[in-house]
Design an enzyme around this catalytic site. Structure first.
Site, PDB file in Angstrom:
ATOM      1  N   GLU A 164     -16.165  -4.855   7.224  1.00  0.00           N
ATOM      2  CA  GLU A 164     -16.332  -3.092   8.209  1.00  0.00           C
ATOM      3  C   GLU A 164     -17.238  -1.921   7.591  1.00  0.00           C
ATOM      4  O   GLU A 164     -17.501  -1.054   8.790  1.00  0.00           O
ATOM      5  CB  GLU A 164     -14.620  -2.287   7.497  1.00  0.00           C
ATOM      6  CG  GLU A 164     -15.594  -1.283   7.957  1.00  0.00           C
ATOM      7  CD  GLU A 164     -13.555  -0.555   6.758  1.00  0.00           C
ATOM      8  OE1 GLU A 164     -12.241  -1.425   5.747  1.00  0.00           O
ATOM      9  OE2 GLU A 164     -12.613   1.130   6.983  1.00  0.00           O
ATOM     10  N   GLU A 200     -28.066  -3.618   3.090  1.00  0.00           N
ATOM     11  CA  GLU A 200     -28.885  -1.824   2.347  1.00  0.00           C
ATOM     12  C   GLU A 200     -29.785  -1.417   2.896  1.00  0.00           C
ATOM     13  O   GLU A 200     -30.118  -0.493   2.896  1.00  0.00           O
ATOM     14  CB  GLU A 200     -28.362  -2.910   1.218  1.00  0.00           C
ATOM     15  CG  GLU A 200     -28.644  -1.846  -0.501  1.00  0.00           C
ATOM     16  CD  GLU A 200     -28.905  -1.974  -1.767  1.00  0.00           C
ATOM     17  OE1 GLU A 200     -28.810  -3.172  -1.756  1.00  0.00           O
ATOM     18  OE2 GLU A 200     -28.277  -1.397  -2.097  1.00  0.00           O
ATOM     19  N   ASP A 258     -14.861   2.496  -1.489  1.00  0.00           N
ATOM     20  CA  ASP A 258     -14.076   1.530  -0.238  1.00  0.00           C
ATOM     21  C   ASP A 258     -14.765   0.689   0.743  1.00  0.00           C
ATOM     22  O   ASP A 258     -16.142   0.369   1.544  1.00  0.00           O
ATOM     23  CB  ASP A 258     -13.980   2.448   0.606  1.00  0.00           C
ATOM     24  CG  ASP A 258     -12.976   2.061   2.187  1.00  0.00           C
ATOM     25  OD1 ASP A 258     -12.359   0.706   1.406  1.00  0.00           O
ATOM     26  OD2 ASP A 258     -12.711   2.470   2.800  1.00  0.00           O
ATOM     27  N   LYS A 296       1.138  -0.883   0.547  1.00  0.00           N
ATOM     28  CA  LYS A 296       0.128  -0.108  -0.397  1.00  0.00           C
ATOM     29  C   LYS A 296       0.595   1.389  -0.095  1.00  0.00           C
ATOM     30  O   LYS A 296       1.525   1.369   0.899  1.00  0.00           O
ATOM     31  CB  LYS A 296      -0.724   0.242   1.110  1.00  0.00           C
ATOM     32  CG  LYS A 296      -1.908   1.496   1.457  1.00  0.00           C
ATOM     33  CD  LYS A 296      -2.448   0.879   2.178  1.00  0.00           C
ATOM     34  CE  LYS A 296      -3.659   2.432   3.131  1.00  0.00           C
ATOM     35  NZ  LYS A 296      -4.553   1.919   4.137  1.00  0.00           N
ATOM     36  N   ARG A 356     -13.090  11.730  -5.647  1.00  0.00           N
ATOM     37  CA  ARG A 356     -12.214  10.190  -5.469  1.00  0.00           C
ATOM     38  C   ARG A 356     -12.339   8.737  -6.180  1.00  0.00           C
ATOM     39  O   ARG A 356     -11.798   8.438  -6.298  1.00  0.00           O
ATOM     40  CB  ARG A 356     -12.814  10.138  -3.639  1.00  0.00           C
ATOM     41  CG  ARG A 356     -12.985   8.985  -2.858  1.00  0.00           C
ATOM     42  CD  ARG A 356     -12.595   9.242  -1.703  1.00  0.00           C
ATOM     43  NE  ARG A 356     -12.267   7.669  -1.386  1.00  0.00           N
ATOM     44  CZ  ARG A 356     -12.341   6.687   0.136  1.00  0.00           C
ATOM     45  NH1 ARG A 356     -12.204   7.230   1.249  1.00  0.00           N
ATOM     46  NH2 ARG A 356     -12.050   5.505   0.444  1.00  0.00           N
ATOM     47  N   ARG A 363      -2.013  -2.366  -3.927  1.00  0.00           N
ATOM     48  CA  ARG A 363      -2.859  -1.783  -4.204  1.00  0.00           C
ATOM     49  C   ARG A 363      -3.159  -0.681  -5.337  1.00  0.00           C
ATOM     50  O   ARG A 363      -2.282   0.402  -5.501  1.00  0.00           O
ATOM     51  CB  ARG A 363      -3.115  -1.620  -2.853  1.00  0.00           C
ATOM     52  CG  ARG A 363      -3.241  -2.858  -1.837  1.00  0.00           C
ATOM     53  CD  ARG A 363      -3.361  -2.734  -0.194  1.00  0.00           C
ATOM     54  NE  ARG A 363      -4.537  -3.665  -0.111  1.00  0.00           N
ATOM     55  CZ  ARG A 363      -5.190  -2.101  -0.150  1.00  0.00           C
ATOM     56  NH1 ARG A 363      -4.293  -1.094   0.961  1.00  0.00           N
ATOM     57  NH2 ARG A 363      -6.092  -2.257   0.259  1.00  0.00           N
ATOM     58  N   GLU A 407      -3.376   6.960   2.214  1.00  0.00           N
ATOM     59  CA  GLU A 407      -3.628   6.868   3.162  1.00  0.00           C
ATOM     60  C   GLU A 407      -2.454   6.762   4.104  1.00  0.00           C
ATOM     61  O   GLU A 407      -2.814   6.424   5.185  1.00  0.00           O
ATOM     62  CB  GLU A 407      -4.662   5.756   3.847  1.00  0.00           C
ATOM     63  CG  GLU A 407      -6.280   6.214   3.149  1.00  0.00           C
ATOM     64  CD  GLU A 407      -6.446   4.501   3.597  1.00  0.00           C
ATOM     65  OE1 GLU A 407      -6.470   3.621   4.257  1.00  0.00           O
ATOM     66  OE2 GLU A 407      -7.969   4.910   3.272  1.00  0.00           O
TER      67      GLU A 407
HETATM   68  C1  GCU Z   1     -10.294   1.394   4.390  1.00  0.00           C
HETATM   69  C2  GCU Z   1     -10.401   1.062   5.186  1.00  0.00           C
HETATM   70  C3  GCU Z   1      -8.774   1.405   6.526  1.00  0.00           C
HETATM   71  C4  GCU Z   1      -7.938   0.177   5.734  1.00  0.00           C
HETATM   72  C5  GCU Z   1      -7.720   0.530   3.742  1.00  0.00           C
HETATM   73  C6  GCU Z   1      -7.067  -0.097   2.990  1.00  0.00           C
HETATM   74  O1  GCU Z   1     -10.128   2.855   4.377  1.00  0.00           O
HETATM   75  O2  GCU Z   1     -11.038   1.912   6.412  1.00  0.00           O
HETATM   76  O3  GCU Z   1      -8.980   0.537   7.983  1.00  0.00           O
HETATM   77  O4  GCU Z   1      -6.074   0.183   5.502  1.00  0.00           O
HETATM   78  O5  GCU Z   1      -9.598   0.574   3.451  1.00  0.00           O
HETATM   79  O6  GCU Z   1      -7.786  -1.049   2.164  1.00  0.00           O
HETATM   80  O7  GCU Z   1      -5.908   0.753   2.971  1.00  0.00           O
END
Ligand code: GCU
Length: 693
Positions: free
Chosen positions: A406, A524, A378, A295, A349, A332, A299
């Site tokens: 999630e 849903e 997401d 990743k 986004r 990713r 984020e």
């Molecule tokens: C979502 C999730 C995160 C995770 C991210 C990802 O945003 O809330 O916890 O790290 O996906 O797929 O990298």
């Protein structure tokens, strides 16, 4: 239920409850009580023991394992093609039939009549293991012997679970207790619980597992050093016994953070050498190491952008290091600006992954696979399929699904995701004309690519039932089955899971199956409406908070005001995201009239009085679906109470407890959402139901 490795319910779908008398009769032949273990390798022996255990449980008899089959005898013969060829039994089949078997892919197996008995022939020992589990599964679901005969090979080369586990034992987005691999800063030594887990994976054909969180920082960055490699190698060895390769998530900034270099620039020679040395080291501990999951530039995780490089530069750096050993880089595509400006309605986004990656098509090294989430945002309960899937003809791609719930109820609410995944897999990308489904794209076949597959973010932890909500096991099981064969019908997958886990009573199978199948749409209906997404509490993402993310930097908005709601992503007046799709999707989504109801607010901003394809107005749909959803959640509990006596008491209680929570959650959603829109619009419910003013 038998006790094993500390937890009564550890065996999940490998419980194999005894078959009803009548069914046993149709299978029971003298040969049934003998397993002839022709393959003598460790994995071959594992397959034989599984088969022995499965038949003993299903039929309630003792099964003996024999080394070889004497003349005139029969049984369940278990071996590889090589064994089959060597043993005289191969003479029973024609040259054409043998040639057919010889052509099977490495992980394939065949079930073949053999005299009065049956042979399970694996193309390799891995195929044999899958074949043994398949025979048991088919007997558990009462498939006739004639219908079992034939070959079976996985559709996807890579069938992977991604764990988001941290070294302290916590699990990011985990809802099933702590980590199975780590605790308090240590890699756990392989245990019987780990073996139980590996069995579950192998039984559905999972062949790859990444065990640590994609957000790699702190001590986890040292996983690729001698500090942790011996411990990780012990886990890899345990998985290897079940044909599963270990992967690790890595920190792109490792050369700086743990290596003492001043840069992690992918074009810097010292950085390249650093990763090559690391690869050599890792393979000296784990000879069949699968590779890295990365990743990057997402984020707050570091990546090539820091050095003015792109994702191809970054991924190729790591691929070059792993390639000599056959390792893969799973890169990713969840890359977007999480510091966006909510005031600017042209920023979107949903566009990000496509905008970042499509222009790099053809630049990725052969050992790189791009891992793409099913939707552009997401893992919401409803999203369109990501237009990036199938958009890069010269790049290996794989699909990423989220098994851990999630945004879909966190294993408190029942939400069986197999029907959702089926819709994703069946979606036609038109990448190479009609019938270029996501299933074809992900496997690589649809794009004439060698590599591909499906990864799922795992939902299991050290909870006695593995998954918190016992019924969430069905998502785990279903993921594995679909990764093996995306064409399987969800009803078949559900039935397999129930028969192997809980029993065979028709009332149980039918009622539980329909509960599972209804649950995604129920979830849903009481959460965010018409594909708009989010509306969850920020941070932990459970429960309603309509404006929770509305004025934040995360890029997930609904834009509800007094007149209307939804995100205009059209080419004509919106963000232009619709233009990332091929026809006919582009035209279908662009036009508010042809856009499917369930995605309307994902693609369009409309007035509350806008009429849906269903004939209802948007506001009335919101009210109806929330009243009905909460009612249906209560109905799930009532349905469970009718069948729960068919399952072990503790199991039944745990499910009932979760369903009761779900009722409360659904009511909370109903009231928060209905009141929010009633106050925003001043429009009442046509049917006059009570909404808090
Ligand atoms: C979502 C999730 C995160 C995770 C991210 C990802 O945003 O809330 O916890 O790290 O996906 O797929 O990298």
């Amino acid at each position: 239920m038998a006790e094993q490795s500390g937890h009564a319910f550890d065996q999940a779908w490998l419980t194999w409850p005894e078959l009803p008398k009548g069914t046993k009769g149709t299978y029971r032949q003298p040969w049934m009580t003998r397993v002839i273990a022709s393959s003598k390798t460790d994995m071959g022996q594992t397959a034989s023991r599984e088969l022995q255990r499965g038949l003993e449980r299903l039929f309630g008899v003792n099964i003996e394992i024999l080394d070889q089959m004497d003349q005139g005898e029969s049984g369940v013969w278990l071996g590889t093609l090589a064994n089959f060829r060597l043993e005289s039994i191969a003479r029973d089949i024609s040259v054409e039939q043998m040639a057919d078997l010889e052509g099977m892919g490495e992980e394939a197996y065949a079930i073949w009549p053999l005299g009065p008995g049956v042979a399970v022939v694996g193309a390799s020992d891995r195929g044999l293991l899958y074949g043994a589990f398949s025979l048991i599964r088919q007997m558990a679901t009462m498939t006739s012997l004639q219908d079992m005969v034939g070959q079976n090979a996985p559709a996807n080369p890579l069938r992977m679970l991604d764990h988001w586990d941290n070294l302290d034992g916590s699990v990011e987005r985990g809802y099933a207790g702590g980590s199975l691999f780590f605790s308090q800063g240590q890699v756990l030594p392989p245990s019987s619980r780990l073996t139980a887990y590996a069995r579950l994976l192998a039984s559905v054909g999972i062949n790859a597992v990444a065990i640590n969180n994609v957000n790699v920082h702190g001590e986890e960055s040292y996983f690729i050093t001698p500090k942790h490699l011996a411990d990780l190698a012990a886990l890899a060895e345990r998985f290897r016994g079940y044909a599963i390769r270990l992967f690790l998530s890595v920190n792109f900034a490792s050369p700086v953070e743990i290596g003492g270099l001043s840069t992690a620039d992918p074009l810097d020679e010292a950085v390249q050498q650093w990763w090559q040395d690391k690869a050599a080291l890792i393979y000296s501990y784990i000879p069949d190491f699968g590779g890295f999951v990365v990743k990057a530039d997402s984020e707050f995780r570091p990546g090539p952008f820091t050095y003015g490089r792109d994702h191809a530069d970054g991924a190729n750096l790591l691929a070059r290091a792993l390639a000599p050993y056959g390792g893969l880089v799973i890169w990713r595509c969840f890359v977007y600006d999480c510091q966006t400006d909510w005031r600017n309605r042209k920023l979107d986004r949903a566009r990000a992954a496509f905008d970042h990656f499509v222009k790099l098509d053809g630049r990725f090294a052969d050992h790189v696979i791009l891992q793409i989430k099913n939707g552009p945002i997401d893992f919401q309960v409803r999203e369109p399929v990501s237009p990036l899937l199938g958009a890069m003809a010269h790049t290996h791609q794989m699909l990423e699904l989220q098994i851990t719930q999630e945004y879909t109820g966190q294993q408190r609410d029942l939400c069986y995701l197999v029907p959702q995944w089926k819709e994703v897999l069946d979606f036609d990308t038109y990448a190479k004309g009609p019938s270029s489904t996501i299933a074809e794209v992900a496997s690589g076949k649809g794009l004439d690519r060698r590599l591909g597959g499906i990864a799922g973010v795992a939902n299991a932890g050290n909870d006695p039932y593995w998954t918190g909500h016992p019924l969430a096991q069905a998502n785990f099981y279903g993921f594995g089955r679909l990764a093996w064969d995306p064409k399987l019908a969800s009803t078949q997958i559900t039935a397999e899971w129930i028969h192997q886990t809980l029993g065979h009573a028709p009332l149980l199978v039918d009622a539980l199956s329909s509960m599972l199948h209804d649950s995604w749409r129920i979830y849903e209906s009481y959460t965010a409406p018409l594909g708009v997404g989010f509306m969850v509490n920020p941070g932990h993402h459970y429960g309603p908070n309509v404006d929770g993310y509305e004025y934040s930097k995360w890029g997930t908005y609904h834009f509800a005001d007094h007149h209307g709601i939804g995100v205009d992503r059209t080419e004509a007046t919106g963000t232009g995201y619709v233009g990332q799709y091929r026809e006919p999707h582009r035209s279908i989504y662009e036009d508010v009239q042809s856009c499917p109801d369930e995605l309307l607010l994902f693609f369009h901003h409309v007035a509350y009085g806008h009429r849906l394809g269903s004939g209802k107005t948007v506001i009335q749909h919101i009210y109806d679906s929330h009243f009905e959803g909460a009612e249906a959640a209560r109905g799930l509990l009532a349905r469970w109470q009718q069948i729960s006596r068919e399952v072990p008491a503790q199991w039944a209680e745990r499910v009932a407890e979760r369903l009761a929570w779900q009722v409360q959650n659904a009511e909370e959603w109903r009231d928060v959402v209905n009141t929010y829109f009633y106050r925003k619009t001043g429009i009442g419910d046509e049917r006059g139901r009570f909404i808090v003013p």
